[in-house]
Enzyme design. Structure first.
Site, PDB file in Angstrom:
ATOM      1  N   GLU A 200       0.830  -1.214   0.000  1.00  0.00           N
ATOM      2  CA  GLU A 200       0.000   0.000   0.000  1.00  0.00           C
ATOM      3  C   GLU A 200       0.860   1.258   0.000  1.00  0.00           C
ATOM      4  OE1 GLU A 200       0.798   1.653   2.956  1.00  0.00           O
ATOM      5  OE2 GLU A 200       1.902  -0.146   3.500  1.00  0.00           O
ATOM      6  N   GLU A 343       4.581  -0.607   2.090  1.00  0.00           N
ATOM      7  CA  GLU A 343       4.659  -0.594   0.617  1.00  0.00           C
ATOM      8  C   GLU A 343       4.532  -1.978  -0.007  1.00  0.00           C
ATOM      9  OE1 GLU A 343       8.325   1.168  -0.650  1.00  0.00           O
ATOM     10  OE2 GLU A 343       7.913   3.128   0.226  1.00  0.00           O
TER      11      GLU A 343
END
Length: 387
Positions: A200, A343
């Site tokens: 994300e 991430e």
């Protein structure tokens, strides 16, 4: 004038009708996918376990690598597997709660890092390249208008609303985000990818994740809210108050994970939960990254517990609520590297470990092939079988 008013009322009513119709259609589609998730192949698991036991090594001597290879067999329906085509799906979205000053970075970083994913400049991008992994970058709610050839535009809206003042999104939007995640898995499978990771990008999303986790588990906010990207003690205390306030104002329904994510979550979290649901539905192994990722995995698990059997872990996150969510899922991380980036950065590392587990299952010699009499293990095998 009279007819203009009637016309406006009619158009408004028609818009409301079609909005409700669309939500009902999307909800039916989502529910069908959730309900149609099948269990993993237990017969193949038995076969894989039998082969692993037959390999020329002391029983259980390769620990989690053995468990990983056997679990993967249940997902794919094959004893021997390869994961040469690997993908991390990164859901990117902004969060209205950053208005409250709960994040260490400005909201503009969401867009900047989303673009940097495509340039190979971020942590996850560098680790992905080093571990032969590709990225799928999806905009589900970045707070600006932009188009990029390597970012998939699935923008629901420009950022969620500030959850400390009301629901972050509508129930309809939460459903839409989950379906976007499921669609991403469908596309990935069609492109031939064999394993997925879930990452994300969204400034403020440790606050939303903490609110979702606290609600789903009934655990105190103080026990799940951490420092995210790095904040002062004063800001951390304020962040806890904002999360508490958000839960109190919105009163999310614990037993309805969609309601929870709609009221105190984010587009990114909802879409990530959709990836976990989609992975189980399409029978693909999927790797959890850090805190936000594991909260999304927990949402999927609460919607259908079979999803857990398709999930693998990566690293042990420093974020406070990570262990809480892992305990709820009854999973444990593969690695402890003191990471807290997010991430999806842990996923490529995990892929390489899973690849090593496959190599053991595929290429190690059995006792018979190695011309070793394994009768000395019979007693230990009997003990293991009776456990």
């Amino acid at each position: 004038m009279k007819y203009d008013i009637i016309g406006r009322v009619f158009r408004k009513q028609r818009k409301i009708y079609w909005g409700i119709h669309k939500m009902n259609t999307d909800l039916k589609e989502l529910n069908k996918i959730i309900n149609d998730i099948e269990p993993v192949n237990k017969e193949t698991i038995v076969q894989a376990d039998k082969r692993m036991t037959s390999l020329a090594k002391p029983l259980k001597s390769l620990g989690k690598l053995e468990e990983i290879a056997i679990k993967l067999s249940g997902i794919t329906g094959k004893v021997k597997n390869n994961i040469t085509k690997r993908l991390v799906i990164i859901m990117c979205s902004d969060n209205g709660v950053v208005e409250e000053g709960v994040a260490s970075a400005p909201q503009s970083v969401t867009l900047a890092q989303t673009i940097n994913f495509t340039k190979g400049l971020t942590g996850v991008a560098v680790l992905a390249k080093a571990n032969k992994t590709e990225l799928m970058v999806v905009d589900v709610g970045i707070n600006c208008d932009f188009n990029h050839p390597n970012v998939i535009n699935k923008k629901i809206r420009k950022a969620t609303y500030n959850m400390s003042k009301g629901p972050a999104m509508s129930y309809e939007e939460a459903i839409k985000a989950m379906l976007i995640g499921i669609e991403a898995v469908k596309d990935a499978k069609a492109l031939g990818y064999e394993i997925l990771g879930v990452g994300e990008m969204g400034i403020g999303n440790t606050s939303t994740s903490s609110a979702v986790l606290a609600t789903l588990t009934d655990i105190k906010v103080e026990d799940v809210v951490g420092r995210g990207g790095g904040i002062t003690d004063e800001t951390l205390q304020w962040k806890k108050e904002v999360v508490k306030k958000s839960i109190e104002i919105n009163k999310p329904i614990k037993d309805d994970p969609i309601d929870v994510v709609s009221k105190v979550g984010g587009f990114d979290i909802a879409a990530m939960a959709g990836v976990f649901l989609g992975a189980a539905y399409y029978k693909m192994p999927v790797v959890i990254d850090g805190f936000i990722s594991v909260v999304a995995a927990l949402i999927a698990f609460r919607l259908n517990s079979k999803t857990r059997d398709y999930m693998f872990t990566s690293h042990d996150s420093r974020e406070l609520g990570f262990k809480v969510a892992m305990k709820e899922l009854n999973l444990s991380p593969m690695l402890n590297l003191d990471m807290a980036l997010g991430e999806g950065s842990g996923c490529p590392l995990s892929f390489s470990i899973i690849d090593s587990a496959c190599a053991i299952m595929n290429n190690m010699a059995t006792f018979e092939e190695a011309e070793i009499n394994d009768s000395y293990l019979d007693e230990l095998k009997e003990i293991e079988n009776n456990k």
